[in-house]
Design a protein around this motif. Structure first.
Motif, mmCIF file in Angstrom:
data_model
loop_
_atom_site.group_PDB
_atom_site.id
_atom_site.type_symbol
_atom_site.label_atom_id
_atom_site.label_comp_id
_atom_site.label_asym_id
_atom_site.label_seq_id
_atom_site.Cartn_x
_atom_site.Cartn_y
_atom_site.Cartn_z
ATOM 1 N N LEU A 135 4.113 5.778 3.702
ATOM 2 C CA LEU A 135 4.833 4.826 2.861
ATOM 3 C C LEU A 135 5.578 5.559 1.761
ATOM 4 O O LEU A 135 5.047 6.479 1.131
ATOM 5 C CB LEU A 135 3.853 3.829 2.233
ATOM 6 N N ASP A 156 7.675 4.154 -1.574
ATOM 7 C CA ASP A 156 8.044 2.976 -2.356
ATOM 8 C C ASP A 156 8.441 3.444 -3.748
ATOM 9 O O ASP A 156 7.723 3.248 -4.725
ATOM 10 C CB ASP A 156 6.877 1.993 -2.413
ATOM 11 N N SER A 183 1.667 -1.212 -3.848
ATOM 12 C CA SER A 183 1.608 -1.150 -2.388
ATOM 13 C C SER A 183 0.332 -0.455 -1.945
ATOM 14 O O SER A 183 -0.140 0.483 -2.592
ATOM 15 C CB SER A 183 2.836 -0.413 -1.848
#
Length: 766
Positions: free
Chosen positions: A387, A389, A421
């Motif tokens: 991920l 972000d 997140s």
């Protein structure tokens, strides 16, 4: 002008015509009313004969059932008498007229039933199942009432080229971290070799910077004996835990691990981001329920003060009443609530990518399995979350996932932001006992029965399942709200793959394998998310401390895998008696035609004679009736399940307005949920060339909030075979990226020599 007489005649004609038409209309109307009042007569039922003809027909395959008569036993096997075999035809002696027959008085002595019975069986079939479910979605929305002005200093971080490179970097990270499954068509020998090489190269301490990983491993090596005369101090048939078992676990101390042959991570405990837990978290369940709340929840909401629930009977004509609420006279009234509320919101996220698979197969097993070659058993759960972000809101700077982007042990801090997140890996590996159920027939004293069948080659149970969601939802927004309510939704996409598979086969009491035995169960799960959002606003907006609110995080990456083995296998050294039977069967079948023809034939009598010596053996429960399967080649049981979610949700947003407005650019959910159950019975396995068994749970995560250095290429650990599946998907997304003209996107004046058009902003899909 008409004279008086003519006018009278004309009026008479008109009146007569009207009266006639009225009577005719009345007659038709009365007939219509009578038809309405009469009971309808049902007509004939519609009967349609459908004839379908296709120019493309399947050839060389007939799935219909075929009747096969009982097989003829070999001459060496004792025969079983049937009554019909002793009824002779009536014979007419010569000279008698037609129709007059003489039946000789035949008296047959009673024939005893043989005590040894040999039967044939239909051999089990091989099964090959391949499923490929792929969803690709490109949702590049453009909303503008003026060109989006990209600041020149942010082009290198949020421009189209930067977005593409970041997506490819994330894809390469995912490929490097995963234990990749073999593509369809790979031989089981090649997959086993590659898988063992990848497992040996795994090391949680040597992952790239910014990556956290956890590993659980239960390895069993039972080598073939090299010197039968060597005395190792163990009883015959026993195994030495110190010599054959090696346990590696980050969550177990060395002494604790060595004390158990079945570590908690492989006995039903929940492995949550590298930590052992007793219960499975309901994070994903609560997330999905919040996304789509049920109607029951709204019915349980308590009423406000002064609101009265009433039931109105008869409204709507149903006579059952309807529930409702009214404002009571004592309900307080706040003048502020009477004011007109203007709500303005923009949503570019809230996407759902879900892969779910449930597979159960109970195809073939036996309480005793003797293998002339080697046994290789590999069980792997590989879970990876990647991920990025890193959001930018001019005036507030970076506001990404911080240190709370990941599960506990995979990058999470102790004090996690509830809106940050998250990435979680959940694995449950369970082994359940299932005692063998022998045939256990009631035999006469001294009676025996052997039901035997054969496979002249390999017996294969091969399942390959792939589920992919590749979504690109990068939106371009340059919009100014007015003095009115507005709700703009540009995300809320859902892509779902669902699979249910059940395979049921046959059970035997004894399986003899002339070649090798392979058991591979691999579950691979990958989530990749790029959610770098650029959110800008004018005076009074987000970027300058206004009343507007922006939420660009709150993403969830979730991998959940359940691997259940029903039936616990116990490895023993090859018993000389079973080895002797394997050698006899190999010699018998080596002299036979390898392609006997269609259907199946009875095994030769010598095969029954070879197996007969195993009747009453202790490993077979002392049974005198056995179901036996002989496989001349290899037994292969392989399950490969791959689940991949890739989402690019890098949005460029520029909003303004006179009042309060909310922006939601996050809230994405990427979930992989899989369950694999390999069912059988508790088995004793003997292999002449040894047994290798390995079970691994590998969990890794990379959560980048943009606070570190730029993403760069990475490479897998030395010795592992790199996968390119995710990078291949990402490359395809970049090739299909849209372009924007100057009316939609411009670089802020003074940036690199002037304005330019945006090329592939949302190229990141894969």
């Amino acid at each position: 002008m008409l004279d008086r007489q003519t006018e009278i005649i004309a009026h008479f004609i008109g009146a007569f015509n009207q009266t006639t038409e009225t009577n005719v209309a009345r007659q038709e109307y009365d007939a219509f009313r009578a038809l309405q009042a009469s009971a309808p007569t049902p007509g004939d039922l519609l009967s349609v004969n459908v004839s379908v003809n296709s120019d493309y027909l399947l050839e060389d395959f007939d799935p219909s059932l075929q009747l096969k008569l009982p097989l003829v036993p070999p001459p060496e096997a004792p025969w079983l008498p049937f009554v019909d075999d002793y009824q002779l035809r009536d014979i007419a002696p010569p000279g008698l007229p037609s129709g007059q027959l003489a039946i000789p008085p035949y008296d047959f002595p009673p024939v005893p039933v043989p005590l040894q019975m040999f039967l044939g069986m239909a051999p089990p079939s091989s099964v090959l199942h391949i499923t490929s479910q792929i969803n690709t979605l490109s949702d590049h929305d453009v909303l503008y009432d003026k060109p989006f002005m990209m600041p020149a200093e942010l082009m290198d971080e949020y421009g189209p080229a930067a977005t593409s490179s970041k997506l490819m970097a994330l894809a390469e990270y995912a490929d490097a971290l995963t234990v990749s499954a073999a593509p369809v068509g790979t031989t089981v020998e090649a997959q086993a070799e590659a898988l063992m090489a990848q497992i040996d190269a795994l090391d949680p301490d040597s992952v790239p910077d910014g990556v956290t990983a956890a590993m659980f491993r239960s390895e069993t090596i039972f080598a073939a004996p090299t010197d039968p005369e060597e005395d190792d101090g163990l009883e015959e048939g026993a195994t030495d835990p110190e010599a054959m078992t090696e346990l590696q676990s980050e969550s177990l101390d060395g002494e604790e691990a060595a004390a158990s042959l079945l570590p908690p991570a492989f006995s039903g405990a929940v492995v949550f981001d590298g930590q052992l837990m007793d219960e499975l978290p309901e994070t994903l369940k609560l997330r999905l329920e919040a996304r789509d709340p049920s109607d029951d929840e709204s019915e349980d909401t308590p009423l406000d003060a002064g609101v009265i629930e009433v039931e109105t009977d008869g409204i709507g004509g149903d006579g059952e009443g309807a529930a409702g609420t009214v404002q009571g006279p004592d309900m307080p009234v706040d003048p502020a609530d009477m004011a007109l509320e203007i709500a303005q919101s923009l949503s570019t996220g809230n996407n759902l990518l879900l892969n779910q698979s449930q597979v159960v197969h109970d195809w073939l097993d036996a309480p005793v399995i003797a293998v002339g070659g080697s046994v290789t058993s590999l069980s792997v759960i590989s879970q990876v979350n990647v991920l990025r972000d890193a959001d930018m809101k001019p005036g507030l700077g970076h506001h990404g996932t911080g240190n709370s982007a990941g599960g506990q042990g995979l990058g999470n801090g102790d004090s996690a932001d509830p809106l940050a997140s998250l990435g979680h890996n959940v694995a449950v590996y369970t082994q359940e006992a299932n005692p063998a159920n022998f045939l256990n027939l009631v035999m006469p004293p001294g009676g025996t029965l052997i039901a035997m069948t054969e496979i002249r080659g390999d017996l294969i149970v091969d399942n390959h399942m792939t589920q992919v969601n590749a979504v690109s939802d990068g939106d371009l927004v340059s919009f100014e709200f007015g003095s009115y309510s507005a709700e703009i939704v540009m995300g809320d996409n859902s892509t779902v793959n669902l699979q249910l598979l059940l395979e049921a086969g046959a059970q035997f009491d004894l399986i003899m394998i002339g070649g090798n035995m392979y058991e591979i169960a691999q579950l691979e799960q990958i989530n990749v998310l790029l959610d770098d959002d650029l959110v800008m606003s004018g005076a009074g907006g987000i970027g300058h401390g206004g009343v507007g609110h922006v939420s660009s995080e709150d993403n969830l990456l979730w991998n959940e895998a359940h691997l259940t083995k029903v039936g616990i296998d116990t490895q023993l050294e090859m018993d000389p008696q079973y080895q002797n039977v394997l050698d006899q069967l190999a010699e018998i079948y080596s002299g036979l035609d390898p392609t006997p023809g269609e259907g199946y034939s009875m095994p030769p009598g010598a095969a029954y004679d070879a197996v007969e010596g195993l009747l009453g053996d202790e490993l077979l429960g002392g049974q005198m009736a056995l179901r036996v399967l002989y496989i001349e080649g290899d037994l292969i049981v392989r399950d490969n399940l791959t689940q991949i979610n890739i989402l690019e949700d890098a949005d460029l947003i520029s909003v303004d307005g006179p009042g309060e407005f909310d922006v939601d650019a996050g809230g994405n959910t990427l979930a992989n949920v899989s369950s694999l159950t390999v069912a059988g019975v508790d088995s004793t396995i003997m292999a002449a060339d040894g047994v290798y068994s390995d079970a691994v749970i590998w969990q890794a995560g990379m959560m980048d909030d943009g606070s570190g250095g730029p993403l760069g290429p990475t490479s897998p650990s030395e010795g592992a075979l790199a996968s390119e599946a995710v990078a291949f998907l990402a490359d395809g997304m970049i090739e299909n990226a849209p372009t924007y003209d100057d009316d939609e996107f411009q670089v802020h004046p003074g940036s690199h020599g002037g304005s330019g058009s945006l090329d592939a902003l949302h190229t990141v899909l894969a």
